[in-house]
Design an enzyme around this catalytic site. Sequence first.
Site, mmCIF file in Angstrom:
data_model
loop_
_atom_site.group_PDB
_atom_site.id
_atom_site.type_symbol
_atom_site.label_atom_id
_atom_site.label_comp_id
_atom_site.label_asym_id
_atom_site.label_seq_id
_atom_site.Cartn_x
_atom_site.Cartn_y
_atom_site.Cartn_z
ATOM 1 N N LYS A 11 59.368 87.177 -95.345
ATOM 2 C CA LYS A 11 57.950 86.851 -95.226
ATOM 3 C C LYS A 11 57.119 87.604 -96.270
ATOM 4 O O LYS A 11 57.622 88.525 -96.930
ATOM 5 C CB LYS A 11 57.492 87.184 -93.793
ATOM 6 C CG LYS A 11 58.167 86.322 -92.715
ATOM 7 C CD LYS A 11 57.599 86.627 -91.327
ATOM 8 C CE LYS A 11 58.214 85.711 -90.268
ATOM 9 N NZ LYS A 11 57.592 85.953 -88.932
ATOM 10 N N TYR A 51 56.203 75.863 -88.279
ATOM 11 C CA TYR A 51 55.869 76.567 -87.033
ATOM 12 C C TYR A 51 55.266 75.646 -85.966
ATOM 13 O O TYR A 51 54.687 76.133 -84.998
ATOM 14 C CB TYR A 51 54.934 77.747 -87.320
ATOM 15 C CG TYR A 51 55.686 78.971 -87.833
ATOM 16 C CD1 TYR A 51 56.656 79.593 -87.045
ATOM 17 C CD2 TYR A 51 55.414 79.513 -89.085
ATOM 18 C CE1 TYR A 51 57.344 80.712 -87.496
ATOM 19 C CE2 TYR A 51 56.101 80.637 -89.552
ATOM 20 C CZ TYR A 51 57.062 81.230 -88.738
ATOM 21 O OH TYR A 51 57.742 82.337 -89.185
ATOM 22 N N ASN A 114 56.356 90.859 -89.341
ATOM 23 C CA ASN A 114 57.677 91.339 -88.937
ATOM 24 C C ASN A 114 58.781 90.960 -89.920
ATOM 25 O O ASN A 114 59.938 90.806 -89.549
ATOM 26 C CB ASN A 114 57.994 90.848 -87.521
ATOM 27 C CG ASN A 114 57.961 89.325 -87.434
ATOM 28 O OD1 ASN A 114 57.705 88.648 -88.414
ATOM 29 N ND2 ASN A 114 58.237 88.804 -86.266
ATOM 30 N N HIS A 117 61.939 85.633 -91.054
ATOM 31 C CA HIS A 117 62.145 84.509 -90.142
ATOM 32 C C HIS A 117 63.607 84.096 -90.210
ATOM 33 O O HIS A 117 64.216 84.155 -91.282
ATOM 34 C CB HIS A 117 61.289 83.301 -90.556
ATOM 35 C CG HIS A 117 61.736 82.027 -89.890
ATOM 36 N ND1 HIS A 117 61.344 81.678 -88.619
ATOM 37 C CD2 HIS A 117 62.599 81.057 -90.299
ATOM 38 C CE1 HIS A 117 61.943 80.541 -88.283
ATOM 39 N NE2 HIS A 117 62.715 80.140 -89.284
ATOM 40 N N GLU A 128 64.778 73.023 -90.479
ATOM 41 C CA GLU A 128 64.152 73.953 -91.428
ATOM 42 C C GLU A 128 64.804 73.887 -92.811
ATOM 43 O O GLU A 128 64.124 73.978 -93.829
ATOM 44 C CB GLU A 128 64.213 75.375 -90.853
ATOM 45 C CG GLU A 128 63.365 75.520 -89.592
ATOM 46 C CD GLU A 128 63.551 76.842 -88.868
ATOM 47 O OE1 GLU A 128 62.907 77.026 -87.811
ATOM 48 O OE2 GLU A 128 64.326 77.697 -89.341
HETATM 49 P P1 IDP Z 1 60.927 84.905 -83.974
HETATM 50 O O1 IDP Z 1 60.355 84.991 -85.377
HETATM 51 O O2 IDP Z 1 61.614 86.179 -83.566
HETATM 52 O O3 IDP Z 1 61.773 83.675 -83.771
HETATM 53 P P2 IDP Z 1 58.844 83.523 -82.480
HETATM 54 O O4 IDP Z 1 58.555 83.721 -81.039
HETATM 55 O O5 IDP Z 1 59.511 82.240 -82.890
HETATM 56 O O6 IDP Z 1 59.673 84.792 -82.996
HETATM 57 O O7 IDP Z 1 57.456 83.652 -83.249
HETATM 58 C C1 IDP Z 1 57.321 83.263 -84.584
HETATM 59 C C2 IDP Z 1 56.521 84.292 -85.328
HETATM 60 O O8 IDP Z 1 55.191 84.304 -84.825
HETATM 61 C C3 IDP Z 1 56.998 85.741 -85.155
HETATM 62 O O9 IDP Z 1 58.053 86.052 -86.034
HETATM 63 C C4 IDP Z 1 55.746 86.532 -85.455
HETATM 64 O O10 IDP Z 1 55.503 86.622 -86.859
HETATM 65 C C5 IDP Z 1 54.676 85.638 -84.843
HETATM 66 N N1 IDP Z 1 54.358 86.008 -83.458
HETATM 67 C C6 IDP Z 1 55.070 85.731 -82.360
HETATM 68 N N2 IDP Z 1 54.501 86.191 -81.247
HETATM 69 C C7 IDP Z 1 53.361 86.784 -81.651
HETATM 70 C C8 IDP Z 1 52.309 87.461 -80.956
HETATM 71 O O11 IDP Z 1 52.316 87.597 -79.727
HETATM 72 N N3 IDP Z 1 51.304 87.947 -81.728
HETATM 73 C C9 IDP Z 1 51.285 87.807 -83.088
HETATM 74 N N4 IDP Z 1 52.237 87.175 -83.769
HETATM 75 C C10 IDP Z 1 53.274 86.669 -83.070
HETATM 76 MG MG MG Z 2 61.293 81.644 -83.720
#
Ligand code: IDP
Ligand code: MG
Length: 134
Positions: A11, A51, A114, A117, A128
């Site tokens: 990212k 997304y 974070n 992805h 994807e």
């Molecule tokens: P993942 O990336 O571990 O699969 P997902 O639940 O699919 O997690 O969420 C996609 C992305 O959305 C996360 O990687 C993060 O960047 C963002 N995200 C998820 N939950 C939150 C939240 O509660 N607050 C802010 N950003 C979030």
């Molecule tokens: Mg995810």
Amino acid sequence: MSMETTLIIVKPDGVQRGLVGRIVTRFEEKGLVLSGMKFMQIPKELAETHYAPHKERKFYPGLVRFMTSSPVVVLALRGINAIAICRKMMGATFGSNAEPGTIRGDFGVSNSFNLIHGSDSPEAAAKELELFFK
Ligand code: IDP
Ligand code: MG
């Protein structure tokens, strides 16, 4: 167990922090085969489609803004059980509680920024990979 290809995105925060090499190295050292790699700035429409499963979530607009804010590195990685292996190596979604030894656990504390992805299922990976490597 089956041969899989998964889609990984380093990212914008990972690129800006100069972590691309170390992140790619972890996957290479694990033994996954790099079968695609590109540096790109994700267009808004592509981020929205990628997304789309999170469209109704409160964080969705901010997530799309973040993912399109500056360039990313997109990888296609191939290997036996590649999808689950990569998810394990990424760690839990939130940097604040990802385990040490994982990418998110070792390199960050942020929950939304974070670093990485990774596809979470064979269906998501197929979708994807088609989106990013036409
Ligand atoms: P993942 O990336 O571990 O699969 P997902 O639940 O699919 O997690 O969420 C996609 C992305 O959305 C996360 O990687 C993060 O960047 C963002 N995200 C998820 N939950 C939150 C939240 O509660 N607050 C802010 N950003 C979030
Ligand atoms: Mg995810």
